[in-house]
Motif scaffolding. Structure first.
Motif, PDB file in Angstrom:
ATOM      1  N   ARG A 195       0.842  -1.200   0.000  1.00 18.65           N
ATOM      2  CA  ARG A 195       0.000   0.000   0.000  1.00 18.65           C
ATOM      3  C   ARG A 195       0.877   1.250   0.000  1.00 18.65           C
ATOM      4  O   ARG A 195       0.601   2.222  -0.711  1.00 18.65           O
ATOM      5  N   TRP A 196       1.966   1.215   0.785  1.00 15.00           N
ATOM      6  CA  TRP A 196       2.888   2.365   0.809  1.00 15.00           C
ATOM      7  C   TRP A 196       3.704   2.432  -0.480  1.00 15.00           C
ATOM      8  O   TRP A 196       3.864   3.515  -1.064  1.00 15.00           O
TER       9      TRP A 196
ATOM     10  N   SER B  96       1.874   3.968  -3.178  1.00 11.37           N
ATOM     11  CA  SER B  96       1.351   5.304  -2.846  1.00 11.37           C
ATOM     12  C   SER B  96      -0.175   5.332  -2.833  1.00 11.37           C
ATOM     13  O   SER B  96      -0.808   6.280  -3.296  1.00 11.37           O
TER      14      SER B  96
ATOM     15  N   ALA C  41      -2.326   4.538   3.033  1.00  5.73           N
ATOM     16  CA  ALA C  41      -1.032   3.968   3.396  1.00  5.73           C
ATOM     17  C   ALA C  41      -0.486   4.660   4.638  1.00  5.73           C
ATOM     18  O   ALA C  41      -0.751   5.837   4.889  1.00  5.73           O
TER      19      ALA C  41
ATOM     20  N   ASN D 240       1.859   6.724   6.899  1.00  2.94           N
ATOM     21  CA  ASN D 240       2.687   7.878   6.558  1.00  2.94           C
ATOM     22  C   ASN D 240       4.047   7.760   7.252  1.00  2.94           C
ATOM     23  O   ASN D 240       4.143   7.882   8.463  1.00  2.94           O
ATOM     24  N   TRP D 241       5.076   7.521   6.444  1.00  3.39           N
ATOM     25  CA  TRP D 241       6.435   7.413   6.969  1.00  3.39           C
ATOM     26  C   TRP D 241       7.189   8.746   6.909  1.00  3.39           C
ATOM     27  O   TRP D 241       8.409   8.782   7.089  1.00  3.39           O
TER      28      TRP D 241
ATOM     29  N   GLU E 178      11.739   9.140  -0.686  1.00  2.00           N
ATOM     30  CA  GLU E 178      10.709   8.109  -0.689  1.00  2.00           C
ATOM     31  C   GLU E 178      10.528   7.528  -2.087  1.00  2.00           C
ATOM     32  O   GLU E 178      10.294   6.328  -2.244  1.00  2.00           O
TER      33      GLU E 178
ATOM     34  N   ARG F   1      10.990   3.528  -3.260  1.00  2.10           N
ATOM     35  CA  ARG F   1       9.950   2.834  -4.031  1.00  2.10           C
ATOM     36  C   ARG F   1      10.501   2.258  -5.332  1.00  2.10           C
ATOM     37  O   ARG F   1      10.080   1.191  -5.779  1.00  2.10           O
TER      38      ARG F   1
END
Length: 260
Positions: A95-96, A99, A103, A105-106, A127, A131
């Motif tokens: 999910r992260w 995007s 998701a 939030n980091w 980020e 990815r």
């Protein structure tokens, strides 16, 4: 609940999002940031900055759907393959990576990392880099000799493992057996970056109390050497936070390499 009735990470599963909220979020009552966020970010940033650890493929064998430990690694490896024992963790992580709405939030962890690199204005770039380098998220089966069965992965240049052995091992024999599996997944001379909680017996996620393997620094060192690793660095930080969610005494970071 006695320790024998605690749930097992890769057998019974757990609420992976709740685990992130309890141990890795930026909410005001999350007391673990110094150990769960800062300690790995600081040590990995420093370790990779030394320039000795780099290559083509890095395997991530960590507990939970965490990503903050990959921020430094993504600059030094072409491909990162993430192996997860939990379907819920795979879903949460994807999910992260994709995007998607909802998701985790980091952003707070990303900022902490970029502050260490003095690049606090490049949050989206960092980020995006993670990815792009994390190209595969795969299910692994810890109990199998080949944990990625039926797929056979080529030997990797490096393995990062954050707290996984703490939650899947039942005893000392298990710990040694998994280190042997890690060694088999590495090239000769390959690096192992290992994080672990010392003195832990349990951790809690939501209403679930889960099993953790209890060991100390001396045992971990001897186990690594016994399985053909040379320890290059060991950092231990005593716990200072106060919470009944988990009972570890210290957190440890070991850098080791597989003897040729």
């Amino acid at each position: 609940m006695d320790s024998g009735s605690h749930k097992i990470y890769h057998v019974h599963g757990f609420d992976s999002r709740q685990g992130l909220e309890d141990y890795f979020s930026d909410k005001p009552d999350m007391v673990f940031a110094e150990d769960s966020l800062m300690f790995p970010i600081e040590n990995l940033t420093k370790t990779f900055a030394e320039g000795h650890i780099r290559g083509d493929v890095l395997l991530d064998l960590s507990s939970g759907p965490v990503v903050h430990h990959l921020y430094s690694a993504c600059e030094f490896f072409q491909h990162i393959i993430v192996l997860k024992a939990s379907d819920r963790c795979i879903m949460e992580l994807k999910r992260w990576l994709d995007s998607r709405t909802g998701a985790f939030n980091w952003g707070h962890a990303t900022k902490l990392h970029l502050e260490k690199e003095d690049k606090s204005d490049l949050l989206q770039d960092k980020e995006g880099k993670v990815r792009s380098v994390v190209q595969h998220v795969m299910k692994c089966h810890p109990e199998k000799e080949n944990m990625t069965d039926p797929i056979v992965l080529p030997p990797a240049d490096c393995i990062i493992s954050v707290l996984l052995l703490d939650v899947i091992c039942k005893d000392q024999d298990d710990y040694i057996r998994y280190l042997r599996k890690f060694s088999g997944m590495l090239k000769p001379g390959g690096r192992l970056l290992l994080f672990g909680f010392l003195g832990i017996t349990y951790y809690t996620v939501g209403k679930d109390k889960l099993h953790a393997f209890t060991y100390d620094e001396d045992f971990a060192r001897k186990a690594l050497v016994g399985e053909g690793f040379v320890i290059d660095k060991c950092v231990v930080k005593k716990r200072t936070n106060v919470s009944d969610l988990i009972d570890y005494k210290a957190i440890m970071f070991i850098v080791a390499h597989k003897e040729k």
